[in-house]
Design a protein around this motif. Structure first.
Motif, PDB file in Angstrom:
ATOM      1  N   ASN A 131      26.401  30.207  -2.232  1.00  0.00           N
ATOM      2  CA  ASN A 131      25.726  29.386  -1.227  1.00  0.00           C
ATOM      3  C   ASN A 131      25.041  30.263  -0.192  1.00  0.00           C
ATOM      4  O   ASN A 131      25.280  31.479  -0.115  1.00  0.00           O
ATOM      5  N   ALA A 172      31.020  19.813   0.350  1.00  0.00           N
ATOM      6  CA  ALA A 172      31.299  21.232   0.634  1.00  0.00           C
ATOM      7  C   ALA A 172      32.554  21.409   1.475  1.00  0.00           C
ATOM      8  O   ALA A 172      33.312  22.373   1.282  1.00  0.00           O
ATOM      9  N   TYR A 196      23.773  24.522  -0.990  1.00  0.00           N
ATOM     10  CA  TYR A 196      25.093  24.188  -1.540  1.00  0.00           C
ATOM     11  C   TYR A 196      25.058  24.366  -3.060  1.00  0.00           C
ATOM     12  O   TYR A 196      25.322  23.439  -3.815  1.00  0.00           O
ATOM     13  N   GLU A 248      28.418  23.572  -4.856  1.00  0.00           N
ATOM     14  CA  GLU A 248      28.654  22.137  -5.008  1.00  0.00           C
ATOM     15  C   GLU A 248      27.691  21.536  -6.033  1.00  0.00           C
ATOM     16  O   GLU A 248      28.065  20.635  -6.801  1.00  0.00           O
ATOM     17  N   SER A 256      29.454  32.696   0.313  1.00  0.00           N
ATOM     18  CA  SER A 256      28.364  32.204   1.143  1.00  0.00           C
ATOM     19  C   SER A 256      28.024  33.261   2.179  1.00  0.00           C
ATOM     20  O   SER A 256      28.757  34.234   2.368  1.00  0.00           O
ATOM     21  N   TYR A 277      26.088  16.548  -0.577  1.00  0.00           N
ATOM     22  CA  TYR A 277      26.653  17.879  -0.793  1.00  0.00           C
ATOM     23  C   TYR A 277      27.332  18.444   0.454  1.00  0.00           C
ATOM     24  O   TYR A 277      28.321  19.180   0.346  1.00  0.00           O
TER      25      TYR A 277
END
Length: 409
Positions: free
Chosen positions: A282, A317, A298, A301, A333, A313
């Motif tokens: 992400n 998340a 995302y 997801e 991320s 999403y």
């Protein structure tokens, strides 16, 4: 090199993986039960606003006389094309809105505003990429066939120009995706007649797309056709660059792992979920940036639930992060700039032969496997237990990092 044993790499037992799968199934069922009028209004409103922005931007380009008006029109048109490409076209073609039974907003009928044929893209992307995410030899999106993004691909002298290929792909991203979809679809069909039909559909789409942007609208501008043509070219390039950045930041930063084909043999639903979580990344985004990226900030997801509405999403998340904490899994991320920097680092580094690289092929930032944990000595108990009492991949990665720093093997 690539991961051969997903469970061993994740440091989870088979019961843990199946329990994780059941909890992710519960999230899916919950969102499916919740979706309704609010979601339908969202996508219909998005489509209406995007079309209005497209029309307003083209009028601004055509009617304004100064550079400011032209720049504003180009920016608006690029934004409209980006929204149509990612938040609408990409997500509609995933079937995220098929449950509405609206013949216009349906994966089987939507044709997006870019060079590729939607039907061809759906096979290469929805099936080859999403089902076999980051599986070597099965997911053609690993480097898109033109770049080396893992050491599992043998280095060749042609990879030296990879940084230039990357720039070219970024500027012409819609054409790269279009050709990618065509070749994937032609590989699927056996008969020459079917292959010819796919090529014909592809050429027809190019003619319609290029005719609209580069012939029709410039012609409608009369003597100012050059201004309109330059605006359309500029807007398409800007859209291509943005789509490229979003897609690459979701698939090629550190932490988006690759897998050997053996991992899909007898793969359970829980193992499939886990592979999606380990194979994607992400980037951090607020509501505006999330919308502009088609909610592909995302990406984790999205790969877990590619056919659930994108406007859901953000709430998904939060629950996925909780599961990562519970099972001691990393939630890959970072800021958009950081994820893109890591992606560029991989692209430029792997343009070089392996003999010029320092990290081992089993423990490089861009390519990891369960073999990176071989010989790592355990530290004291507090280092071997995750935040909720479960020892998993996140703890193992931290322990391996300490081992490397201490020179312990």
């Amino acid at each position: 090199m690539a991961i051969t044993e997903v469970a061993a790499y994740a440091h989870l037992s088979a019961p843990d993986i199946e329990a994780l799968g059941l909890e992710l199934d519960a999230i899916r069922h919950d969102i499916q039960h919740k979706r309704g009028a609010r979601d339908a209004r969202y996508i219909r409103h998005t489509i209406a606003c995007q079309r209005a922005l497209d029309a307003a931007s083209r009028l601004t380009i055509g009617l304004s006389h100064g550079r400011t008006g032209w720049l504003a029109g180009v920016a608006g048109l690029a934004l409209a094309k980006s929204i149509e490409n990612m938040e609408i076209g990409h997500n509609v073609c995933h079937g995220q809105w098929d449950w509405m039974n609206d013949p216009e907003i349906h994966s089987s009928t939507w044709e997006w505003d870019m060079a590729g044929v939607s039907a061809q893209w759906r096979y290469s992307h929805n099936y080859r990429h999403h089902v076999y995410t980051n599986v070597l030899g099965m997911d053609d999106d690993i480097g898109f066939g033109v770049m080396r993004v893992t050491r599992d691909e043998r280095w060749q002298p042609g990879h030296l120009v990879q940084p230039l290929r990357n720039l070219l792909l970024a500027a012409t991203f819609e054409w790269g995706i279009a050709l990618h979809g065509l070749y994937s679809e032609r590989d699927r069909v056996a008969e020459p007649v079917q292959k010819a039909a796919q090529t014909k559909a592809f050429l027809g789409k190019i003619a319609r797309q290029a005719g609209k942007d580069y012939l029709l609208f410039p012609a409608l501008s009369g003597r100012r056709w050059r201004r309109t043509l330059a605006a359309d070219v500029s807007a398409n390039v800007l859209r291509n660059l943005w789509a490229y950045v979003v897609i690459f930041c979701g698939h090629f930063p550190d932490g988006a792992e690759k897998f050997e084909p053996s991992v899909v043999t007898d793969e359970t639903k829980g193992e499939w979920y886990l592979r999606q979580m380990l194979g994607t990344a992400n980037f951090d985004a607020g509501p505006v940036l999330a919308f502009l990226s088609g909610n592909l900030c995302y990406q984790i997801e999205h790969h877990l639930f590619p056919d659930l509405p994108s406007n859901r999403y953000a709430e998904i998340a939060l629950r996925v992060r909780e599961l990562c904490d519970k099972y001691d899994l990393p939630y890959t991320s970072g800021s958009l700039l950081r994820q893109y920097w890591l992606t560029l680092r991989t692209i430029h580094k792997l343009a070089l032969p392996d003999s010029m690289l320092t990290a081992t092929s089993d423990d490089a930032p861009e390519t990891a496997s369960e073999r990176k944990f071989l010989g790592v000595k355990a530290f004291h108990a507090s280092d071997t237990v995750g935040p909720l009492g479960r020892s998993g991949l996140r703890t193992a990665l931290r322990r391996a990092e300490k081992a490397r720093a201490a020179g312990i093997r």
